[in-house]
Write an enzyme that holds these catalytic residues in place. Structure first.
Site, PDB file in Angstrom:
ATOM      1  N   HIS A  72       0.692  -1.289   0.057  1.00 54.90           N
ATOM      2  CA  HIS A  72       0.061   0.126   0.072  1.00 54.90           C
ATOM      3  C   HIS A  72       0.942   1.240   0.007  1.00 54.90           C
ATOM      4  CE1 HIS A  72      -3.683  -2.243   0.730  1.00 54.90           C
ATOM      5  NE2 HIS A  72      -3.235  -3.017   1.441  1.00 54.90           N
ATOM      6  N   LEU A  73       0.911   1.986  -1.104  1.00 48.55           N
ATOM      7  CA  LEU A  73       1.668   3.064  -1.219  1.00 48.55           C
ATOM      8  C   LEU A  73       0.839   4.393  -0.792  1.00 48.55           C
ATOM      9  CD1 LEU A  73       3.982   2.224  -4.393  1.00 48.55           C
ATOM     10  CD2 LEU A  73       4.781   2.416  -1.526  1.00 48.55           C
ATOM     11  N   ARG A  74      -0.340   4.338  -0.716  1.00 55.03           N
ATOM     12  CA  ARG A  74      -1.381   5.461  -0.287  1.00 55.03           C
ATOM     13  C   ARG A  74      -1.401   6.690  -1.263  1.00 55.03           C
ATOM     14  NH1 ARG A  74      -3.386   1.874   2.674  1.00 55.03           N
ATOM     15  NH2 ARG A  74      -2.687   1.419   4.827  1.00 55.03           N
ATOM     16  N   HIS A 191      -9.003 -10.392  -1.727  1.00 61.73           N
ATOM     17  CA  HIS A 191      -8.793 -10.175  -0.022  1.00 61.73           C
ATOM     18  C   HIS A 191     -10.297 -11.076   0.470  1.00 61.73           C
ATOM     19  CE1 HIS A 191      -9.044  -7.259   3.545  1.00 61.73           C
ATOM     20  NE2 HIS A 191     -10.049  -8.196   3.495  1.00 61.73           N
ATOM     21  N   HIS A 249      -2.800 -12.369   1.206  1.00 63.21           N
ATOM     22  CA  HIS A 249      -2.930 -12.605   2.914  1.00 63.21           C
ATOM     23  C   HIS A 249      -3.474 -13.820   3.450  1.00 63.21           C
ATOM     24  CE1 HIS A 249      -6.331  -9.982   2.871  1.00 63.21           C
ATOM     25  NE2 HIS A 249      -5.638  -8.982   2.758  1.00 63.21           N
ATOM     26  N   ASN A 295      -5.742  -6.688   9.317  1.00 63.61           N
ATOM     27  CA  ASN A 295      -6.757  -7.244   8.469  1.00 63.61           C
ATOM     28  C   ASN A 295      -6.177  -8.170   7.663  1.00 63.61           C
ATOM     29  OD1 ASN A 295      -9.351  -8.198   8.246  1.00 63.61           O
ATOM     30  ND2 ASN A 295      -9.877  -6.404   6.954  1.00 63.61           N
ATOM     31  N   ASP A 322       1.814  -6.784   2.555  1.00 62.17           N
ATOM     32  CA  ASP A 322       0.654  -6.162   3.000  1.00 62.17           C
ATOM     33  C   ASP A 322       1.138  -4.687   3.562  1.00 62.17           C
ATOM     34  OD1 ASP A 322      -1.740  -5.073   3.409  1.00 62.17           O
ATOM     35  OD2 ASP A 322      -2.490  -6.717   4.580  1.00 62.17           O
TER      36      ASP A 322
END
Ligand SMILES: NC(=O)N[C@@H](CC(=O)O)C(=O)O
EC number: 3.5.2.3
Length: 447
Positions: A72-74, A191, A249, A295, A322
């Site tokens: 996740h690089l946002r 997911h 995950h 999560n 993740d």
């Protein structure tokens, strides 16, 4: 002959895959030679006027550059948590030469415009290759398929689609998505979380693993079956339409069993496990420290054991970090209010060394498979995850397995301070990262 843009690099004494020491010569973005001919080849280059730098790597292990399918690089939208540039630096320090940026940015990466923007930001940063993941559904809302074809045809050439953070819950949409991506050999990364079983959208969403600890603490639980039910459904859907499914995950023993069953039947499924699920358990939630809120949630000792075994025997294909950076205020608050997620890029390889290598479960060759060759193969990269052999693209790292360091997130390049390993002593240190022939990390620091 045109002069190469980077100096050639002679790496001396490194142990490819932890095996016998060999010299490696890197020139013009490729591995030019491995073994005794590396130094003679370097001499020839010098004689031709090419600059050759030497990197002494005695005792260090050479591995192909790591490839993360789950980062996740946002950016765009949550640059307070991370940017493509800060995440790229964290990736390089962690030994990653390619990361795949999840779509849950703001705006969501569900159009050609957004994925092209993320891809460009990665090129500008220049520390690792950044491949945007496209959303499966518009706005991750699970109602309407996003423009998968337009993202695939964009300059970012997206091949991986995921609503990560959300489950593609509607089986018809999941089926259509699986069918659609077949046309360009793409895949869906699911997911796996049955929303109803985890209180999604209710006043009491699940807060941790459902089990003895959640019962004692009185926190709403996230049962293993909520993950397993979706994986079981999706492997059958993938089989039905003959498409490729990747499970994000994986966190439970039952999930490992279902994936093992599916692979035995020849279903085209791959799976990842995070470093944190290989070591941490729900016992940590007793501290009520939100750094452990994630999560899927931290599970039990039995799950950790099954995940390690599944990774060792090939049921689980890859490590996915993740990496989920959050601003301090989203983590330093009451448990129920805290955001879910942990950082991981800068500690991933150390956790793999500790949980899988130092326990004798796998050797460094298998580490190279699960962190590099296999994720690259899943994405169909042709210049990442390649063997350390002459002629291959020079994406590789040097690791000092004897180093020990105490994790201090304040020293991390990621903006996220939410490392569950803070204060822990971890083995191993990435000493160098070579990206397409250019050293972006040297002596453990960014160049
Ligand atoms: N893994 C996490 O706990 N968080 C992820 C999204 C998600 O998978 O929930 C995030 O984007 O923060």
């Amino acid at each position: 002959m045109t002069a190469p843009s980077n100096p050639a690099l002679l790496i001396t004494g490194a142990r490819p895959y932890g095996e016998q020491p060999q010299d490696l010569l890197i020139a013009e973005g490729r591995i030019a030679a491995v073994g005794p001919e590396a130094s003679s080849h370097a001499e020839q280059l010098r004689a031709q006027g090419t600059q050759v730098e030497t990197l002494e790597a005695e005792g260090q292990i050479a591995l192909p550059g790591l490839v993360d399918l789950h980062t996740h690089l946002r950016e765009p939208g949550r640059e307070d948590a991370e940017t493509v540039a800060t995440g790229s630096r964290a990736a390089a320090l962690g030994g990653f030469t390619a990361v795949h940026a999840m779509a849950n940015s703001s705006p969501v990466a569900d159009t050609a415009g957004v994925v092209e923007q993320v891809h460009r930001l990665g090129l500008d940063a220049g520390y690792t290759e950044v491949y945007p993941v496209g959303a499966v559904t518009v706005g991750l809302a699970g109602e309407q398929l996003a423009e998968l074809g337009a993202m695939a045809e964009s300059s970012a050439q997206v091949r991986m689609f995921s609503d990560d953070g959300h489950c593609v819950h509607n089986p018809v949409l999941m089926r259509r998505a699986l069918e659609y991506v077949k046309t360009f050999d793409g895949f869906i990364a699911q997911h796996a979380q049955e929303p109803a079983l985890t209180g999604w959208g209710t006043e009491t969403p699940a807060q941790m693993n459902e089990g003895c600890v959640s019962a004692e603490l009185g926190l709403p639980g996230w049962p293993a079956v909520a993950e397993e039910a979706i994986i079981a459904r999706d492997v059958l859907l993938a089989q039905h339409v003959g498409s490729r499914l990747h499970v994000c995950h994986v966190s439970t023993r039952g999930s490992v069993e279902i994936i093992r069953w599916a692979k035995e039947r020849g279903i085209d499924v791959t799976a990842e496990v995070t470093p944190h699920h290989l070591i941490l358990t729900d016992e940590l939630v007793r501290s009520y420290d939100p750094v452990y809120k994630v999560n899927p949630p931290l599970r039990t000792e039995a799950d950790v054991h099954a995940l390690r075994e599944g990774l060792a025997d090939g049921t689980i294909d890859v490590i996915g970090t993740d990496h989920a950076p959050h601003p301090t205020e989203a983590k330093e608050c009451e448990w129920s209010q805290a955001a879910m997620g942990m950082t991981g890029l800068e500690t991933a390889l150390s956790v793999v060394q500790m949980t899988m290598v130092e326990t004798g479960l796998i050797d460094w060759r298998r580490v190279a498979e699960i962190t590099s060759a296999k994720p690259a193969e899943i994405y169909r990269h042709t210049h990442q995850g390649r063997p350390l052999a002459a002629g291959e693209a020079a994406n590789l790292i040097l690791v000092d397995p004897a180093a020990r360091r105490t994790v201090d997130p304040l020293q991390h390049a990621s903006k996220g301070r939410n490392s569950p390993f803070r204060g822990m002593e971890l083995p191993g240190e990435v000493r160098a990262t070579v990206l397409n022939g250019r050293a972006v990390v040297r002596e453990g620091a960014l160049v």
